[in-house]
Design a protein around this motif. Sequence first.
Motif, PDB file in Angstrom:
ATOM      1  N   PRO A  69       0.693  -1.290  -0.238  1.00 37.62           N
ATOM      2  CA  PRO A  69       0.197   0.111   0.125  1.00 37.62           C
ATOM      3  C   PRO A  69       1.231   1.040  -0.375  1.00 37.62           C
ATOM      4  O   PRO A  69       2.231   1.159   0.764  1.00 37.62           O
ATOM      5  CB  PRO A  69      -0.764  -0.253   1.040  1.00 37.62           C
ATOM      6  N   ALA A  70       0.420   1.849  -0.819  1.00 33.10           N
ATOM      7  CA  ALA A  70       1.005   2.973  -1.464  1.00 33.10           C
ATOM      8  C   ALA A  70       1.557   4.053   0.455  1.00 33.10           C
ATOM      9  O   ALA A  70       2.394   4.724   0.529  1.00 33.10           O
ATOM     10  CB  ALA A  70       0.492   4.371  -1.718  1.00 33.10           C
ATOM     11  N   ARG A  71       0.142   4.066   0.976  1.00 32.58           N
ATOM     12  CA  ARG A  71      -0.017   4.942   2.513  1.00 32.58           C
ATOM     13  C   ARG A  71       1.169   4.121   3.608  1.00 32.58           C
ATOM     14  O   ARG A  71       0.800   5.177   4.952  1.00 32.58           O
ATOM     15  CB  ARG A  71      -1.002   5.322   3.304  1.00 32.58           C
ATOM     16  N   LEU A  72       1.415   2.846   3.637  1.00 34.26           N
ATOM     17  CA  LEU A  72       2.623   2.647   3.891  1.00 34.26           C
ATOM     18  C   LEU A  72       3.770   2.634   3.943  1.00 34.26           C
ATOM     19  O   LEU A  72       4.587   2.255   4.561  1.00 34.26           O
ATOM     20  CB  LEU A  72       2.063   1.347   4.559  1.00 34.26           C
ATOM     21  N   VAL A  96      -0.443  -3.154  -5.558  1.00 32.30           N
ATOM     22  CA  VAL A  96      -0.617  -1.572  -5.067  1.00 32.30           C
ATOM     23  C   VAL A  96      -1.596  -0.956  -4.681  1.00 32.30           C
ATOM     24  O   VAL A  96      -2.189   0.035  -6.062  1.00 32.30           O
ATOM     25  CB  VAL A  96       0.811  -0.686  -6.009  1.00 32.30           C
ATOM     26  N   PRO A  97      -2.541  -1.063  -3.798  1.00 36.79           N
ATOM     27  CA  PRO A  97      -3.650  -0.358  -3.584  1.00 36.79           C
ATOM     28  C   PRO A  97      -2.908   1.065  -2.476  1.00 36.79           C
ATOM     29  O   PRO A  97      -2.380   0.896  -2.939  1.00 36.79           O
ATOM     30  CB  PRO A  97      -4.251  -0.791  -2.122  1.00 36.79           C
ATOM     31  N   ALA A 101      -4.370   3.597   5.613  1.00 38.18           N
ATOM     32  CA  ALA A 101      -3.378   4.253   6.677  1.00 38.18           C
ATOM     33  C   ALA A 101      -3.625   5.321   6.556  1.00 38.18           C
ATOM     34  O   ALA A 101      -3.503   6.524   5.960  1.00 38.18           O
ATOM     35  CB  ALA A 101      -1.492   3.851   7.128  1.00 38.18           C
ATOM     36  N   ASP A 102      -3.826   6.382   8.394  1.00 39.75           N
ATOM     37  CA  ASP A 102      -4.799   7.382   8.335  1.00 39.75           C
ATOM     38  C   ASP A 102      -3.670   8.184  10.115  1.00 39.75           C
ATOM     39  O   ASP A 102      -4.736   7.112  10.627  1.00 39.75           O
ATOM     40  CB  ASP A 102      -5.926   7.667   8.533  1.00 39.75           C
ATOM     41  N   GLY A 106       4.373   8.315   5.119  1.00 44.17           N
ATOM     42  CA  GLY A 106       4.928   9.024   4.856  1.00 44.17           C
ATOM     43  C   GLY A 106       4.576   9.953   3.616  1.00 44.17           C
ATOM     44  O   GLY A 106       3.318  10.528   3.670  1.00 44.17           O
ATOM     45  N   ALA A 107       4.885  10.460   2.202  1.00 44.96           N
ATOM     46  CA  ALA A 107       4.557  11.276   0.780  1.00 44.96           C
ATOM     47  C   ALA A 107       3.618  10.607   0.131  1.00 44.96           C
ATOM     48  O   ALA A 107       2.858  11.429  -0.269  1.00 44.96           O
ATOM     49  CB  ALA A 107       5.671  12.065   0.567  1.00 44.96           C
ATOM     50  N   TYR A 108       3.438   9.230   0.560  1.00 42.58           N
ATOM     51  CA  TYR A 108       2.813   8.790  -0.725  1.00 42.58           C
ATOM     52  C   TYR A 108       1.768   9.064   0.062  1.00 42.58           C
ATOM     53  O   TYR A 108       0.716   8.239   1.169  1.00 42.58           O
ATOM     54  CB  TYR A 108       2.977   7.391  -0.644  1.00 42.58           C
TER      55      TYR A 108
END
Length: 278
Positions: A69-72, A96-97, A101-102, A106-108
């Motif tokens: 996942p991008a947000r990880l 790649v979802p 994560a909230d 990082g930056a993604y």
Amino acid sequence: MAAEGLRALLERVRYEVLPARATEDKVLAHVPRDVVVTVTASPVKGLEPTLDLAVRLAAHGYRVVPHVPARLLRDDLHLKEVAGRLGEVGIDDVFVPAGDADPPAGAYEGALPVLRRLTELGRPFARVGVTGYPESHPLIHDDVTVQAMWDKREHVTYIVSNLCFDPRLLGEWIGRIRRRDIALPLHVGVAGPVQRAKLLAMATKIGVGESTRFLTKHPSWFLRFATPGGYAPERLLTRAEGALTVPSAEVAGLHLFTFNQIAETERWRRALLDRLGD
């Protein structure tokens, strides 16, 4: 449903599993080596359990698809480290979802920047998958999700659809993305034969409860599982037969959400294949 059409779908399956303590043993005991295993990632546990299980399963000879996942991802360096670690063990396929994560690690914020970065890195993975949403995403408009697939098409090689329990909606969505010239192969997401008691028990366990997180976001989905007689995967497949087997749909196979009921899912698949063979 025509036997040959259903057999073809059941022979081209991916099993989605959760990186829990017993998952490796369950896969080894019940999943044939020709079945692709995808490993989810949790915004609570982070990416490490996913990568660790993926590497171990690859060492056992499985074709493994870790979720990234991008947000990880913390940053570009973290993405390079992940790509290098997976490449060292021969894993050449990732999913790649955006992830949930909230706040993000990082930056993604979403998947597209990660996909673009992978392209800039020389496409370290031969296969890259992204999510499609036959039923409406709780936070994103349908038109936006279809446009997102169009934007990602240059960087990915296939789509995995999220769960859909309405064969009519599923067929309409497939037709819609094909009319938009989104021609990527599609793995249709289907929930396995989830047992009601086990699903409800799973939802109460810390860590494993993460597996039902998205079901709680969609109460109607949860009711379909929790109501006795409310869901049977073969019934959905039968009713969706036309949408899934027409050549223009370009359905590459089924993506089975096991909810870590791995033995039950494989027994169901083998039994259905045997019945069709008879």
